[in-house]
Design a protein around this motif. Structure first.
Motif, PDB file in Angstrom:
ATOM      1  N   MET A  72      -9.952   3.838   3.923  1.00 25.09           N
ATOM      2  CA  MET A  72     -11.383   3.712   3.644  1.00 25.09           C
ATOM      3  C   MET A  72     -11.915   2.332   4.049  1.00 25.09           C
ATOM      4  O   MET A  72     -13.032   2.187   4.537  1.00 25.09           O
ATOM      5  CB  MET A  72     -11.641   3.949   2.146  1.00 25.09           C
ATOM      6  CG  MET A  72     -11.290   5.345   1.665  1.00 25.09           C
ATOM      7  SD  MET A  72     -12.046   6.673   2.634  1.00 25.09           S
ATOM      8  CE  MET A  72     -13.768   6.423   2.275  1.00 25.09           C
ATOM      9  N   LYS A  73     -11.071   1.311   3.848  1.00 28.62           N
ATOM     10  CA  LYS A  73     -11.471  -0.046   4.241  1.00 28.62           C
ATOM     11  C   LYS A  73     -11.605  -0.147   5.759  1.00 28.62           C
ATOM     12  O   LYS A  73     -12.557  -0.755   6.281  1.00 28.62           O
ATOM     13  CB  LYS A  73     -10.416  -1.043   3.736  1.00 28.62           C
ATOM     14  CG  LYS A  73     -10.779  -2.497   3.950  1.00 28.62           C
ATOM     15  CD  LYS A  73      -9.679  -3.400   3.424  1.00 28.62           C
ATOM     16  CE  LYS A  73      -9.975  -4.852   3.771  1.00 28.62           C
ATOM     17  NZ  LYS A  73      -8.846  -5.732   3.415  1.00 28.62           N
ATOM     18  N   LYS A 107      -5.747   7.913 -10.959  1.00 28.75           N
ATOM     19  CA  LYS A 107      -5.259   8.399  -9.654  1.00 28.75           C
ATOM     20  C   LYS A 107      -4.190   9.471  -9.838  1.00 28.75           C
ATOM     21  O   LYS A 107      -4.158  10.492  -9.134  1.00 28.75           O
ATOM     22  CB  LYS A 107      -4.675   7.247  -8.834  1.00 28.75           C
ATOM     23  CG  LYS A 107      -5.680   6.229  -8.341  1.00 28.75           C
ATOM     24  CD  LYS A 107      -5.992   5.222  -9.396  1.00 28.75           C
ATOM     25  CE  LYS A 107      -6.936   4.143  -8.908  1.00 28.75           C
ATOM     26  NZ  LYS A 107      -7.360   3.241  -9.989  1.00 28.75           N
ATOM     27  N   HIS A 139       0.841  -1.213   0.000  1.00 35.26           N
ATOM     28  CA  HIS A 139       0.000   0.000   0.000  1.00 35.26           C
ATOM     29  C   HIS A 139       0.877   1.264   0.000  1.00 35.26           C
ATOM     30  O   HIS A 139       0.606   2.222  -0.733  1.00 35.26           O
ATOM     31  CB  HIS A 139      -0.899   0.018   1.245  1.00 35.26           C
ATOM     32  CG  HIS A 139      -2.003  -1.009   1.210  1.00 35.26           C
ATOM     33  ND1 HIS A 139      -2.711  -1.309   0.086  1.00 35.26           N
ATOM     34  CD2 HIS A 139      -2.514  -1.795   2.204  1.00 35.26           C
ATOM     35  CE1 HIS A 139      -3.619  -2.233   0.355  1.00 35.26           C
ATOM     36  NE2 HIS A 139      -3.513  -2.552   1.643  1.00 35.26           N
ATOM     37  N   GLU A 180      -7.341   8.014  -4.256  1.00 34.87           N
ATOM     38  CA  GLU A 180      -7.538   6.584  -4.038  1.00 34.87           C
ATOM     39  C   GLU A 180      -8.986   6.246  -3.668  1.00 34.87           C
ATOM     40  O   GLU A 180      -9.267   5.171  -3.152  1.00 34.87           O
ATOM     41  CB  GLU A 180      -6.541   6.101  -2.980  1.00 34.87           C
ATOM     42  CG  GLU A 180      -5.108   6.166  -3.538  1.00 34.87           C
ATOM     43  CD  GLU A 180      -4.046   5.667  -2.585  1.00 34.87           C
ATOM     44  OE1 GLU A 180      -4.323   5.594  -1.380  1.00 34.87           O
ATOM     45  OE2 GLU A 180      -2.943   5.364  -3.059  1.00 34.87           O
ATOM     46  N   LEU A 181      -9.885   7.208  -3.928  1.00 31.58           N
ATOM     47  CA  LEU A 181     -11.316   6.906  -3.852  1.00 31.58           C
ATOM     48  C   LEU A 181     -11.800   6.320  -5.167  1.00 31.58           C
ATOM     49  O   LEU A 181     -12.909   5.799  -5.266  1.00 31.58           O
ATOM     50  CB  LEU A 181     -12.119   8.180  -3.556  1.00 31.58           C
ATOM     51  CG  LEU A 181     -11.964   8.798  -2.162  1.00 31.58           C
ATOM     52  CD1 LEU A 181     -12.698  10.133  -2.100  1.00 31.58           C
ATOM     53  CD2 LEU A 181     -12.503   7.861  -1.095  1.00 31.58           C
ATOM     54  N   ARG A 237     -14.879   1.336   6.993  1.00 31.93           N
ATOM     55  CA  ARG A 237     -16.077   0.504   6.829  1.00 31.93           C
ATOM     56  C   ARG A 237     -16.313  -0.389   8.043  1.00 31.93           C
ATOM     57  O   ARG A 237     -17.441  -0.670   8.426  1.00 31.93           O
ATOM     58  CB  ARG A 237     -15.915  -0.386   5.584  1.00 31.93           C
ATOM     59  CG  ARG A 237     -16.239   0.338   4.305  1.00 31.93           C
ATOM     60  CD  ARG A 237     -16.216  -0.609   3.123  1.00 31.93           C
ATOM     61  NE  ARG A 237     -15.520   0.039   2.005  1.00 31.93           N
ATOM     62  CZ  ARG A 237     -14.520  -0.486   1.332  1.00 31.93           C
ATOM     63  NH1 ARG A 237     -14.097  -1.686   1.638  1.00 31.93           N
ATOM     64  NH2 ARG A 237     -13.959   0.166   0.357  1.00 31.93           N
ATOM     65  N   VAL A 275     -10.277   1.654  -6.349  1.00 33.95           N
ATOM     66  CA  VAL A 275      -8.951   1.088  -6.085  1.00 33.95           C
ATOM     67  C   VAL A 275      -9.070  -0.122  -5.145  1.00 33.95           C
ATOM     68  O   VAL A 275     -10.059  -0.294  -4.430  1.00 33.95           O
ATOM     69  CB  VAL A 275      -8.016   2.118  -5.432  1.00 33.95           C
ATOM     70  CG1 VAL A 275      -7.640   3.204  -6.398  1.00 33.95           C
ATOM     71  CG2 VAL A 275      -8.631   2.688  -4.163  1.00 33.95           C
ATOM     72  N   ASN A 276      -8.049  -0.935  -5.161  1.00 36.50           N
ATOM     73  CA  ASN A 276      -7.943  -2.016  -4.173  1.00 36.50           C
ATOM     74  C   ASN A 276      -6.536  -2.041  -3.582  1.00 36.50           C
ATOM     75  O   ASN A 276      -6.068  -3.077  -3.114  1.00 36.50           O
ATOM     76  CB  ASN A 276      -8.306  -3.370  -4.794  1.00 36.50           C
ATOM     77  CG  ASN A 276      -7.450  -3.652  -6.014  1.00 36.50           C
ATOM     78  OD1 ASN A 276      -6.491  -2.950  -6.286  1.00 36.50           O
ATOM     79  ND2 ASN A 276      -7.827  -4.684  -6.748  1.00 36.50           N
ATOM     80  N   SER A 277      -5.867  -0.898  -3.640  1.00 35.86           N
ATOM     81  CA  SER A 277      -4.527  -0.794  -3.055  1.00 35.86           C
ATOM     82  C   SER A 277      -4.245   0.664  -2.724  1.00 35.86           C
ATOM     83  O   SER A 277      -4.914   1.578  -3.229  1.00 35.86           O
ATOM     84  CB  SER A 277      -3.471  -1.312  -4.039  1.00 35.86           C
ATOM     85  OG  SER A 277      -3.466  -0.505  -5.198  1.00 35.86           O
ATOM     86  N   SER A 281       1.149   4.015  -3.154  1.00 32.35           N
ATOM     87  CA  SER A 281       0.769   5.408  -2.864  1.00 32.35           C
ATOM     88  C   SER A 281       1.922   6.362  -3.179  1.00 32.35           C
ATOM     89  O   SER A 281       1.704   7.439  -3.739  1.00 32.35           O
ATOM     90  CB  SER A 281       0.378   5.550  -1.383  1.00 32.35           C
ATOM     91  OG  SER A 281      -0.840   4.891  -1.140  1.00 32.35           O
ATOM     92  N   TYR A 284      -6.934   3.647   0.218  1.00 30.96           N
ATOM     93  CA  TYR A 284      -7.816   2.472   0.201  1.00 30.96           C
ATOM     94  C   TYR A 284      -7.823   1.794   1.573  1.00 30.96           C
ATOM     95  O   TYR A 284      -8.881   1.404   2.083  1.00 30.96           O
ATOM     96  CB  TYR A 284      -7.331   1.499  -0.876  1.00 30.96           C
ATOM     97  CG  TYR A 284      -7.908   0.115  -0.754  1.00 30.96           C
ATOM     98  CD1 TYR A 284      -9.227  -0.146  -1.139  1.00 30.96           C
ATOM     99  CD2 TYR A 284      -7.143  -0.932  -0.234  1.00 30.96           C
ATOM    100  CE1 TYR A 284      -9.761  -1.425  -1.011  1.00 30.96           C
ATOM    101  CE2 TYR A 284      -7.674  -2.211  -0.105  1.00 30.96           C
ATOM    102  CZ  TYR A 284      -8.981  -2.448  -0.492  1.00 30.96           C
ATOM    103  OH  TYR A 284      -9.513  -3.706  -0.364  1.00 30.96           O
TER     104      TYR A 284
END
Length: 291
Positions: free
Chosen positions: A251-252, A165, A99, A238-239, A255, A242-244, A103, A248
């Motif tokens: 945000m994960k 991105k 990650h 990264e909104l 949740r 994305v999955n990395s 980034s 991300y």
């Protein structure tokens, strides 16, 4: 007509001075105490370091007070030691380093793209009035538009891959960069340019050998500021599907209400931004020690 003797006695002080001198003696110690608050006055480097560390400690103390006293629910404000434990646990995994790596790539790519286009455009706008008329009004207009508003358009234009991105970070940095570089260019003293013309320099020679070298120290400071802004746009970038990336990961964590992981993500972004800023400051000092 001389001063009456009684008045002269009251005016003369026990130490042999006069009231004006006494007033000065009273004022001088006060000035000595308040010298650190004089405008633009330098302070000792040790004091500077102590004050800087003190501000960090103050925030940590306030955070500890609110969390350990449970004045704020732990779900919303984790305890400092929990964040420290989570910090080292996440940094011990290869996934989190992945990650961080992606980034850093996105921020660097967006920042370099903004520099590659923005610096020449800013020099053009700051050197020639025609350039200022062409470039600056448009930049001033677009820079008030939030980068987030461009995300739907970027997804249409560039899809949802890495370019999307990078473009968000580019848009967040580019327009500010052009205006600040133009301002750096205009601050080069006109006397230097006129002296170069007097010595027989052509227009391009003056730009190449006088104007650009003169503005380089201030340009480096501008790049430091813009790189900081590029980091702030990372989470926004990264909104986009994305999955990395650190954005991300934040945000994960949000949740699942893992606020300690959110804190870790924010702290890591802050540390990366601080390290890149210090590197810029070090290079600037080495290249331009007279500034």
């Amino acid at each position: 007509m001389g001063m009456p003797k009684k008045l002269m006695k009251s005016a003369v002080l026990p130490g042999g001075g006069n009231p004006a001198e006494s007033e000065l003696r009273d004022v001088r110690p006060r000035n000595r105490k308040s010298k650190h608050w004089e405008i633009h006055r330098d302070i000792h480097q040790r004091l500077f370091l102590m004050l800087s560390l003190g501000s960090f400690l103050f925030v940590l103390l306030l955070w500890s007070l609110l969390s350990y006293s449970e004045a704020v629910n732990q779900t919303f404000l984790p305890k400092p030691h929990q964040v420290v434990v989570e910090f080292f646990q996440l940094l011990g995994t290869s996934i989190y380093w992945g990650h961080i790596g992606i980034s850093m790539f996105r921020v660097t790519a967006g920042f370099l793209l903004a520099c590659a286009i923005g610096i020449p455009l800013g020099i053009f706008a700051g050197t020639f009035k025609v350039g200022e008329a062409i470039v600056e009004p448009l930049m001033e207009f677009v820079r008030y538009m939030p980068a987030v508003a461009f995300i739907p358009l970027i997804m249409v234009w560039a899809g949802i891959g890495e370019w999307a991105k990078v473009l968000v970070i580019f848009i967040g940095s580019f327009f500010q960069l052009v205006l600040m570089v133009a301002d750096n260019t205009r601050k080069v003293p006109d006397d230097l340019l006129q002296a170069s013309y007097t010595l027989g320099g052509s227009r391009w020679q003056v730009i190449e050998t006088v104007l650009i070298p003169s503005m380089l120290p201030s340009l480096m400071n501008t790049l430091r500021l813009i790189l900081g802004w590029a980091w702030t746009y990372l989470v926004v970038a990264e909104l986009v599907a994305v999955n990395s990336g650190l954005g991300y990961a934040i945000m994960k964590a949000q949740r699942f209400l893992n606020t300690d992981q959110i804190f870790v993500g924010i702290i890591v972004i802050g540390l990366l931004g601080l390290i890149s800023d210090r590197i810029f400051a070090f290079v600037n000092k080495r290249l331009f020690p007279w500034v």
